[in-house]
Write a protein that holds these residues in place. Structure first.
Motif: not given
Length: 705
Positions: A204-224
């Motif tokens: 078995y392999v179980l992988s989990s992650s959480y990513f977020d960023t404010n972004g390089y540009r205005e209004h380019s933030g994201a979370d995943k």
């Protein structure tokens, strides 16, 4: 004619290279004191050796030494010949990926290229794909297939990318990692894995992650947030079962593009007018699949793959209220769809049923059911960025049943012929439920027979050459048919599928001097699908009567000394419209010979890395990208650029503990350049700036039990 005048000098160089590599191979055979490793691949079902596969096929192994953030596929695939992968710093629109020019038209997601993860399609049955569900934290390797034999994968296979995740092995272990960098980027991840000592018990392999960023540009933030699981059973009868489950959830703002003046003044800005719309995208996708490989005896093998997935997307666009209110057929400024997709691939492989032959026969079945709605992006008070009145409501279905055959015949000790044929057929149907502006229900069918053939010659055990031909087929996606250029309601079923003929000559050598590949190709495409217009986040498409792509690719990789590894590649592609495109009420005529936008004519890449199994790590890479035209008239272009990246790290191992640390800087010299272009943007906002100098550092700790 394939070998036109401009190719004759390169063909002479290729012939000379073959002679030089032959003499190098002879010398290497005399001096070699060890056997060269065989690089096994899975992309061509009749062969599993990268050197003898008669196609442009490249394998990238995931490094055990982490030296990047493991967020974007572009971190792994830089430097693959013929592959143009642009990070637009926009998580709402995904990476911009094209292969030998296929897919360059895409304003979001991946088109014209088929993606697979552990044998399960990451491309929808209509040809729309996404790379966001590929988990780099549990990645084993990626194979990239381009050229004629990519048509073995059917519709929209101008190239094929096959990602393989790791299988559990050895002791149970847990890995915990964290990395952070510029613009408050951060990712936390955990990977659990373990092998199996007994048949019938899963690794078995179980992988989990959480990513977020404010972004390089205005209004380019994201979370995943992403979770990827894989179970592997190896049974007593020699069969193998893989079960995979993937879930990804993305919330991303969209800064959209800039004009040239805006980019040069401040690449980090968002156009002030667009801020009121709160342009963004919300994505939820869950997918599961099962593969089963069953050897019947030493000559026959069965393979079964089944999958099911659901993808839900809500996207808020920047379309003014007046535009929507002026046209009763307008579909609104909010896209909202829920899509189920599923399929099977059944395959038989027979070896030496006739002397020196391999046969493959199979059938692929896929279906997609979509509930698509459109809403106004404003409410009764005029506030934007909210879901307003319903403006579109339909059920869309698509299905295909593709039978295929392959054969490989070693008719002489050093000569082999490989053939394949696939009957690709795609059936679209749309049932309109929003009838206040008329019934726009409709449907269409597309089909094509896709033959391919290759002749290969083993000049030496370490030197192979081949010539190949294949016919490709690409239907418009539901997204590309979703809007008509005239602004009227209903699907643009007037779009025709593209049909292409590709020719290729290739040379491969693997010896003590490294792994070397070279290829020249030509692709003629009829009814190529190209952007008609892009405005406020919405794109329409049309057909170009004929296009021509000609190019050359070189690659080399080698362990130079001890743990010092080198990679280098060069790609050249001359992609042009091969017939005039007539003018319309809003578009000027495009003349024959004009460059197809979105495609860089020249690319080059080089990397040098010190990578021992443990201890100090270091690497440096440089990437060059030629200018990219932004529209069909070639009225402007994103300038060429070169960027440098560097990394250092330390890998420490003791008993059951492993500690991996790294730091990386990209765009070392802080170059202000354009990461990608929005082809034919109607507002002239073609440019999506790339990040400036940016830093990233991380640490992971692994404990085995």
């Amino acid at each position: 004619m394939f070998l036109k005048a401009q190719y004759q000098p390169f063909f002479k160089i290729l012939t000379l290279t073959a002679a030089v590599m032959q003499s190098m191979s002879i010398y290497a055979e005399e001096e070699s004191i060890y056997e060269l490793p065989v690089i096994e691949v899975q992309a061509i079902h009749t062969d599993n050796n990268i050197l003898t596969t008669p196609a442009s096929l490249y394998q990238i192994d995931a490094s055990p030494q982490q030296n990047n953030s493991n967020v974007n596929l572009s971190e792994v695939l830089q430097g693959v010949p013929g592959l143009q992968i642009n990070n637009r710093e926009n998580y709402a629109q995904d990476l911009q990926i094209s292969m030998r020019g296929f897919g360059a038209r895409s304003t979001f997601g991946v088109r014209g290229i088929r993606l697979y993860v552990d044998g399960v399609p990451a491309t929808m049955p209509d040809g729309q794909g996404q790379s966001s569900n590929i988990d780099l934290n549990s990645l084993s390797n990626i194979e990239v297939l381009s050229g004629p034999f990519s048509s073995l994968y059917g519709n929209s296979s101008g190239g094929t990318i096959l990602a393989q995740s790791k299988e559990g092995e050895g002791k149970d272990s847990i890995q915990v990692g964290y990395n952070a960098g510029s613009h408050q980027k951060q990712q936390a991840n955990i990977v659990l894995q373990g092998g199996s000592e007994h048949a019938g018990e899963p690794a078995y392999v179980l992988s989990s992650s959480y990513f977020d960023t404010n972004g390089y540009r205005e209004h380019s933030g994201a979370d995943k947030a992403m979770t990827n699981a894989k179970l592997t059973w190896k049974l007593d009868d020699g069969s193998k079962i893989n079960w995979v489950l993937n879930r990804v959830n993305i919330n991303a703002d969209d800064a959209q593009g800039l004009t040239r003046a805006q980019w040069q003044a401040n690449p980090k800005q968002q156009v002030p007018f667009l801020k009121q719309f709160n342009v963004r995208k919300e994505i939820e996708q869950t997918q599961t699949g099962l593969t089963w490989t069953k050897p019947i005896n030493d000559k026959n093998e069965l393979y079964v793959m089944g999958y099911f997935g659901n993808r839900a997307v809500t996207q808020y666009q920047s379309i003014p209220a007046a535009t929507q209110q002026a046209n009763t057929h307008h579909a609104g400024g909010v896209i909202d769809f829920d899509r189920n997709y599923y399929g099977l691939d059944l395959r038989w492989k027979g070896t030496d049923l006739l002397p020196n032959t391999v046969f493959v026969a199979g059938v692929a079945l896929d279906q997609m059911d979509e509930d698509r709605k459109g809403y106004e992006n404003f409410n009764a008070t005029g506030q934007y960025g909210v879901k307003g009145n319903l403006r579109r409501n339909e059920d869309n279905t698509l299905w295909n049943i593709d039978p295929y055959l392959q054969a490989s015949w070693q008719f002489l000790p050093a000569w082999r012929i490989d053939t394949g044929v696939r009957y690709s057929n795609v059936h679209y149907k749309s049932q309109d439920h929003y009838l206040s502006n008329g019934d726009d229900s409709d449907g269409t069918d597309y089909q094509k027979v896709l033959p391919s053939v290759a002749l290969s010659w083993e000049i030496l055990p370490t030197l192979n050459t081949y010539a190949s031909y294949g016919k490709g087929f690409e239907t418009p996606t539901f997204t590309e048919m979703a809007y008509r250029p005239d602004g009227e309601a209903g699907f643009n079923f007037a779009l025709k599928p593209a049909s292409s003929d590709t020719y290729e000559l290739g040379l491969k050598s693997q010896n003590d001097f490294g792994l070397f590949t070279a290829a020249i190709f030509q692709t003629e495409t009829k009814n190529d699908i190209v952007p008609a217009d892009a405005s406020n986040g919405r794109s329409t498409f049309r057909n170009a009567e004929q296009t021509l792509r000609q190019g050359a690719e070189l690659s080399w990789q080698q362990k130079i000394w001890r743990d010092l590894n080198a990679r280098a590649s060069y790609s050249y592609i001359d992609a042009t419209f091969d017939a005039d495109i007539p003018a319309t009420n809003t578009k000027a005529q495009v003349h024959k010979g004009t460059a197809i936008p979105g495609i860089a004519k020249n690319q080059a890449f080089a990397r040098l890395a010190w990578q021992p199994e443990q201890g100090f790590q270091a690497g440096v890479d440089v990437r060059y990208m030629d200018k990219i035209y932004v529209d069909d008239l070639n009225s402007d272009s994103a300038p060429s650029y070169s960027v440098v990246g560097a990394s250092i790290g330390y890998l420490w191992k003791k008993a059951d503990w492993t500690v991996n640390s790294y730091a990386r800087v990209d765009n070392l010299f802080d170059r202000n350049y354009v990461g990608s272009v929005i082809v034919n943007d109607g507002n002239g906002r073609f440019f999506e700036p790339a990040d400036g100098r940016n830093l990233n550092a991380g640490l992971s700790v692994t404990k085995a039990f």
